[in-house]
Design an enzyme around this catalytic site. Sequence first.
Site, PDB file in Angstrom:
ATOM      1  CG  PHE A 108      -2.321  -1.353 -13.715  1.00 28.58           C
ATOM      2  CD1 PHE A 108      -2.019  -2.518 -14.530  1.00 28.58           C
ATOM      3  CD2 PHE A 108      -3.141  -1.442 -12.354  1.00 28.58           C
ATOM      4  CE1 PHE A 108      -3.308  -3.434 -14.419  1.00 28.58           C
ATOM      5  CE2 PHE A 108      -4.294  -2.246 -12.030  1.00 28.58           C
ATOM      6  CZ  PHE A 108      -4.095  -3.329 -13.076  1.00 28.58           C
ATOM      7  CE1 TYR A 149      -5.816   8.291  -5.410  1.00 28.07           C
ATOM      8  CE2 TYR A 149      -6.953   6.754  -4.107  1.00 28.07           C
ATOM      9  CZ  TYR A 149      -6.325   7.204  -5.148  1.00 28.07           C
ATOM     10  OH  TYR A 149      -6.641   5.775  -6.275  1.00 28.07           O
ATOM     11  CB  THR A 198      -8.225  -2.575 -10.803  1.00 26.32           C
ATOM     12  OG1 THR A 198      -9.698  -2.412 -10.485  1.00 26.32           O
ATOM     13  CG2 THR A 198      -8.203  -3.615 -12.338  1.00 26.32           C
TER      14      THR A 198
END
Length: 327
Positions: A12, A146, A176
């Site tokens: 993305f 993560y 986002t």
Amino acid sequence: MKRALVTGAAGFLGSHLCDKLLANNIAVIGMDNLITGSMSNIAHLQENINFSFVNHDVCEYIDIDGELDFILHFASPASPIDYLKIPIQTLKVGALGTHNVLGLARAKNARILVASTSEIYGDPLIHPQTEDYFGNVNTIGPRGVYDEAKRYLESITMAYHRYHGVDTRIVRIFNTYGPRMRLNDGRVIPAFMGQALRGEDLTVFGDGSQTRSFCFVDDEIEGIYRLLMSDYHLPVNIGNPDEITILDFAKEIIHLTGTDQKIVFKPLPKNDPLQRKPDITKAIEIIKWQPQVGRSEGMKKTFAYFNSLSQKELKKVEHREFSSFKN
Ligand code: UDP
């Protein structure tokens, strides 16, 4: 012409970044192993003579011929549903992958910008989050793979800067959204949009009082580009400080999509941050950046994108495994 390597180019953010660099007359080598990225995100670049694509896992040695001016390291799963499914790859790309791209930057004498995240703040105890906050991360929780990978990414990047003098930038990206988000990536915007378009109930996790602050992709990319072109080496938050509860956000999406879906409540995933909002004072001061696109405008554009997907695409949905969040 300057030349950049973008890792995670089929993702993305990576794909939007390729567009931005090309628009600024920088040739781009896009690299991706397509674990979470998709060639459809860069299909429009195939005919562009300034763009080339390499299918490669950045955890393996990276071999690039010729000179490189910039490296933008965006390869990583970025959605909770992904890092639950591929936790080891998530850790490896943050650690081994980042080591490889830093080594490449050193060898090529290239400037490197690495993608960090608001997740390094964990479930934050200060609000809004400033860059000097050290965070509140559960190292062994489901999101730890993560969060810790990205914390390591920041550490090794600063080490390469301080020890080897590599020209580094670190961006801390907050939530986002926008066109090219993967419909089945499990995150709240594609989840709610997909549910509304399929006529399903919207699944709010917990009581929906947790907050997020959503930044439209064009703003995010502009901030990242400005940081790349600055001479600032410490981390900078790039995100939109307009905060909203997830419950109110679900109501906004029902209104926007003109559907009359209901809201259903599901268990809150383990270690889901209760609040998140960037303090962007540094971005305003150092790179003269702040978001320009409000949520209603950005969400309209995002809805138009999801609405343009075929019914077949819309059905390719994966539901989050609540049980795996609760270990
Ligand atoms: N969320 C939700 N319903 C969904 C997907 C997500 O209520 O179908 C919530 C999630 O629990 C979190 C927020 O929305 O509080 C944002 O989640 P997302 O996965 O988009 O990203 P995060 O900011 O947690 O990394």
